[in-house]
Design a protein around this motif. Structure first.
Motif, PDB file in Angstrom:
ATOM      1  N   UNK A  51       0.833  -1.207   0.000  1.00  0.00           N
ATOM      2  CA  UNK A  51       0.000   0.000   0.000  1.00  0.00           C
ATOM      3  C   UNK A  51       0.862   1.249   0.000  1.00  0.00           C
ATOM      4  N   UNK A  52       1.896   1.264   0.839  1.00  0.00           N
ATOM      5  CA  UNK A  52       2.776   2.422   0.862  1.00  0.00           C
ATOM      6  C   UNK A  52       3.439   2.659  -0.484  1.00  0.00           C
ATOM      7  N   UNK A  53       3.893   1.596  -1.105  1.00  0.00           N
ATOM      8  CA  UNK A  53       4.535   1.696  -2.415  1.00  0.00           C
ATOM      9  C   UNK A  53       3.579   2.308  -3.438  1.00  0.00           C
ATOM     10  N   UNK A  62      14.076   5.934  -7.137  1.00  0.00           N
ATOM     11  CA  UNK A  62      14.144   4.670  -7.884  1.00  0.00           C
ATOM     12  C   UNK A  62      14.923   3.597  -7.131  1.00  0.00           C
ATOM     13  N   UNK A  63      15.975   3.983  -6.437  1.00  0.00           N
ATOM     14  CA  UNK A  63      16.760   2.994  -5.701  1.00  0.00           C
ATOM     15  C   UNK A  63      15.943   2.365  -4.584  1.00  0.00           C
ATOM     16  N   UNK A  67      14.619  -1.558  -3.874  1.00  0.00           N
ATOM     17  CA  UNK A  67      14.815  -2.228  -2.590  1.00  0.00           C
ATOM     18  C   UNK A  67      13.501  -2.773  -2.046  1.00  0.00           C
ATOM     19  N   UNK A  68      12.428  -1.971  -2.130  1.00  0.00           N
ATOM     20  CA  UNK A  68      11.122  -2.425  -1.634  1.00  0.00           C
ATOM     21  C   UNK A  68      10.626  -3.630  -2.438  1.00  0.00           C
ATOM     22  N   UNK A  69      10.804  -3.567  -3.756  1.00  0.00           N
ATOM     23  CA  UNK A  69      10.384  -4.684  -4.610  1.00  0.00           C
ATOM     24  C   UNK A  69      11.152  -5.955  -4.252  1.00  0.00           C
TER      25      UNK A  69
END
Length: 244
Positions: A51-53, A62-63, A67-69
C-alpha cells in the motif's frame, strides 16, 4: 494524507515507515526471523509495503523502489515455500493473509517488478481453486469456525482481496463468492441485545460475552455492497449497533 493534501511531509513519513520495514535488522521477516510463528507477520508487513509503495509511488526514489520490490519478492518466495496454510484451508487466517498480500503486492509493483505477473497469477489461482470453491460449496451461511476474533480480520482481508482485484484489473470475484453476502446476515442474526457483542462460539470467540464488533469489517462490507440493501444494512449496523 499525502494523496489528499499533496503535502510531501506525509509522503516522507511513509518512506520512513517503508524503510523501517525494509531494514534487515528491523524487519520481522529478516533472515534471522522469517520463520518466526510460521510467517505470522506477513499479514501486517506485506500489505503495508504494498500500500505504501502504491500510494506514494511518484515520490519514491528509484533505488528505494528497487529495494522495496526486492523485499516484497523475498516475502513472496519465502512464504510460498515455508508459510503456514500456504495452500489453505481457505477459512484459515494465515491463508487469507497470504492471498491478500500476494494480490496487493502483485498489483502495487506491476510494471516495475519482473515477478509481479507471476504473483498476480498465483493469487488468481488461489482464489479460483481454493477460496471460491470452498466458500461456494463447503462453507455457507456467513459464520466463521475460527470464531469472530480471528474471523473479523480474516473476512476483512478476503474483502480487501476482492476489492483489489476489482479496482486494479476489473476482475470481479464477488458474484462467485456468496459467503461475503451471507456474512452480512450472519452478523445481523448474531448481534446480541446490548448491541456491542456478537457470536460467542468458535475457535477464538474472544470472551464469554462474544466478540466485540470491529468497525473495519463493517466499513469494508458496507463499501463492498454499496448501492445494495446489504450495504445499507452494514452502514446502519456501523452507525447504530457499533459502539466504540
Amino acid at each position: 494524507a499525502y494523496q489528499v493534501t499533496g503535502n510531501s511531509a506525509y509522503a516522507q513519513k511513509v518512506i520512513e515507515v517503508l524503510d523501517h520495514l525494509d531494514g534487515e535488522n528491523l524487519n520481522p521477516f529478516s533472515s534471522a526471523s522469517w520463520g518466526s510463528n510460521s510467517g505470522y507477520a506477513l499479514r501486517y508487513v506485506g500489505p503495508a509495503l504494498a500500500i505504501g509503495y502504491d500510494w506514494i509511488y511518484d515520490v519514491i526514489p528509484s533505488a528505494k523502489k528497487t529495494s522495496y520490490i526486492n523485499q516484497i519478492n523475498q516475502y513472496y518466495q519465502w512464504y510460498s515455500v515455508y508459510g503456514y496454510e500456504v495452500n489453505g484451508p481457505a477459512i484459515g487466517n494465515f491463508f487469507s493473509s497470504w492471498v491478500e498480500f500476494a494480490t496487493m503486492a502483485g498489483y502495487a509493483t506491476y510494471g516495475d517488478n519482473p515477478d509481479a505477473t507471476t504473483i498476480i497469477n498465483a493469487s488468481k489461482n488461489l482464489m479460483n481453486t481454493r477460496v471460491l470453491p470452498f466458500y461456494a460449496n463447503e462453507y455457507r451461511g456467513g459464520d466463521n469456525i475460527e470464531g469472530w476474533s480471528y474471523g473479523q480480520s480474516h473476512t476483512t482481508r478476503l474483502i480487501s482481496t476482492v476489492l483489489t482485484f476489482r479496482t486494479a484489473e476489473g476482475v470481479d470475484f464477488l458474484p462467485s463468492f456468496p459467503y461475503l453476502r451471507e456474512v452480512v446476515y450472519a452478523l445481523i442474526h448474531q448481534l446480541k441485545p446490548g448491541l456491542r457483542y456478537f457470536s460467542d462460539h468458535g475457535d477464538w470467540p474472544a470472551t464469554y460475552s462474544g466478540a466485540v464488533i470491529f468497525d473495519d469489517m463493517l466499513m469494508h462490507l458496507g463499501y463492498l455492497f454499496k448501492g445494495t440493501k446489504e450495504g445499507r444494512y452494514m452502514q446502519y449496523y456501523l452507525n447504530n449497533a457499533y459502539k466504540p
